[in-house]
Scaffold this active site. Structure first.
Site, PDB file in Angstrom:
ATOM      1  N   HIS A  17       0.859  -1.096   0.010  1.00  0.00           N
ATOM      2  CA  HIS A  17       0.177  -0.012   0.095  1.00  0.00           C
ATOM      3  C   HIS A  17       0.736   1.370  -0.109  1.00  0.00           C
ATOM      4  O   HIS A  17       0.562   2.219  -0.847  1.00  0.00           O
ATOM      5  CB  HIS A  17      -0.883  -0.028   1.363  1.00  0.00           C
ATOM      6  CG  HIS A  17      -1.734   1.235   1.458  1.00  0.00           C
ATOM      7  ND1 HIS A  17      -3.074   1.526   0.783  1.00  0.00           N
ATOM      8  CD2 HIS A  17      -1.324   2.362   1.930  1.00  0.00           C
ATOM      9  CE1 HIS A  17      -3.368   2.463   0.970  1.00  0.00           C
ATOM     10  NE2 HIS A  17      -2.670   3.165   1.584  1.00  0.00           N
ATOM     11  N   GLU A  18       1.758   1.381   0.886  1.00  0.00           N
ATOM     12  CA  GLU A  18       2.595   2.439   1.094  1.00  0.00           C
ATOM     13  C   GLU A  18       3.642   2.667  -0.117  1.00  0.00           C
ATOM     14  O   GLU A  18       4.000   3.605  -0.401  1.00  0.00           O
ATOM     15  CB  GLU A  18       3.634   2.358   2.245  1.00  0.00           C
ATOM     16  CG  GLU A  18       2.589   2.331   3.651  1.00  0.00           C
ATOM     17  CD  GLU A  18       1.743   3.574   3.494  1.00  0.00           C
ATOM     18  OE1 GLU A  18       1.924   4.569   3.131  1.00  0.00           O
ATOM     19  OE2 GLU A  18       0.555   3.329   4.404  1.00  0.00           O
ATOM     20  N   HIS A  21       1.803   4.457  -2.992  1.00  0.00           N
ATOM     21  CA  HIS A  21       2.017   6.155  -2.546  1.00  0.00           C
ATOM     22  C   HIS A  21       3.607   6.499  -2.808  1.00  0.00           C
ATOM     23  O   HIS A  21       3.884   7.682  -3.397  1.00  0.00           O
ATOM     24  CB  HIS A  21       1.876   6.360  -0.894  1.00  0.00           C
ATOM     25  CG  HIS A  21       0.470   6.243  -0.637  1.00  0.00           C
ATOM     26  ND1 HIS A  21      -0.494   6.884  -1.303  1.00  0.00           N
ATOM     27  CD2 HIS A  21      -0.242   5.510   0.270  1.00  0.00           C
ATOM     28  CE1 HIS A  21      -1.782   6.472  -0.870  1.00  0.00           C
ATOM     29  NE2 HIS A  21      -1.763   5.849   0.433  1.00  0.00           N
TER      30      HIS A  21
END
Length: 350
Positions: A17-18, A21
């Site tokens: 997920h990170e 980003h």
């Protein structure tokens, strides 16, 4: 060992997920200062590619700290060329959406791996038969195998259930019984049952339960892609629907689970084999993607909401309002986490 597997799975999902980003921010020319798995006190770190990579004490999440972005204090901004704050609303939305998107993409590849390994599905073999039901009256028996319905070949229990539910009038069953083929005609009956959200619903049924017999699906290349796509869409839809029902009160709040439930279920899955771990990891990954898109200011969805406002009205959200909404967002988020933890503990001691 099962606990370590649970922790590894959760950390991997947070990492991806990170990473979404992180890669999007770098693509947009934003300087990333910290990439952290976990919150709280730093227990290990190293510097590479211009930023700090950190492992923190509380492994219940993670974050990418970009230059000019500080959720703990939204008033702290930087207007340097490589700052998050100088990027256009569309660029910011791209960075914010990349995290949840990474979770959906990861889920797709996990389902794809499951499809390649041959997922186990329920065979259309009859177990219990409800007395006086259409199946009972028509003469279906335990251990009968449904081969086709209205000349449509049946390979799985799910296929059979969907055909029965969508039927209009009587159905012609081709049944294998003790090596011989039987032809049975019956008409489904609208019956009360419960769905996956424990709601009482009505649908067409014939009064049979599965015998629990399973088989592996043998899928071709196109079928494998289709399986991965359908499972990802189904999981996303199911979680969105569950959240909506929770918000409007159709599902009681005590159904909400927290991190203990995630760890326990992942631990149970690890004991059932790698395919179960992949399946559950894919479901959690979709869950993370969906939850982070909620319009809560402490989450990606909240920040996307602010940037959509700026994109439409050509001005930033009032700073005072943003601070208040962000604080409210954190209160909502921690309240939900607390409720999930409370429910988990109740289940453990219940």
């Amino acid at each position: 060992m099962s606990f370590l597997v649970s922790l590894a799975v959760l950390s991997a999902l947070i990492f991806f997920h990170e990473l979404g980003h992180y890669l999007a921010a770098r693509k947009m020319g934003v300087k990333v200062e910290i990439f952290s798995i976990g919150f709280g006190r730093k227990i290990a770190s190293f510097y590479r590619w211009g930023n700090e990579w950190r492992l923190a004490l509380i492994p219940l999440g993670g974050y990418v700290k970009m230059k000019g972005q500080d959720d703990s204090d939204p008033t702290k901004k930087s207007y340097d060329e490589d700052s998050y704050n100088v990027k256009s609303p569309a660029q910011k939305i791209f960075i914010l959406f990349a995290g949840p998107l990474a979770n959906f993409v990861l889920a797709f590849f996990l389902y794809f791996a499951i499809a390649l390994g041959g997922p186990s599905v329920l065979s259309p073999v009859i177990g219990k038969i409800v007395k006086d039901s259409p199946a009972f009256v028509a003469g279906l028996e335990t251990n009968d195998t449904i081969r086709s319905i209205n000349a449509i070949e049946i390979k799985t229990w799910e296929e059979m259930a969907k055909l029965i539910e969508a039927s209009d009038g009587s159905l012609s069953f081709e049944v294998e019984r003790a090596g011989f083929i039987q032809h049975i005609v019956l008409t489904p009956k609208i019956t009360q049952t419960t769905n996956m959200f424990n709601e009482v619903i009505e649908k067409k049924m014939i009064g049979i339960a599965s015998a629990g017999v399973t088989h592996k699906l043998e899928l071709g290349v196109s079928e494998t892609l289709s399986y991965a796509t359908n499972q990802t869409i189904f999981a996303s839809t199911m979680i969105f629907t569950g959240l909506k029902k929770l918000i409007v009160g159709e599902v009681p709040a005590n159904e909400l689970g927290g991190v203990i439930s995630i760890v326990k279920l992942t631990s149970d899955a690890s004991e059932a084999g790698w395919m179960s771990v992949f399946f559950f990891a894919a479901l959690i990954s979709v869950n993370l993607g969906v939850l982070n898109l909620l319009p809560i200011p402490a989450l990606d969805g909240g920040h996307i909401m602010f940037n959509l406002y700026e994109l439409i009205f050509k001005k930033e959200v009032n700073e005072e309002i943003m601070v208040k909404l962000t604080i409210a967002g954190w209160v909502i988020l921690f309240s939900l986490m607390g409720l999930g933890l409370y429910n988990d503990i109740n289940r453990l001691i219940g």
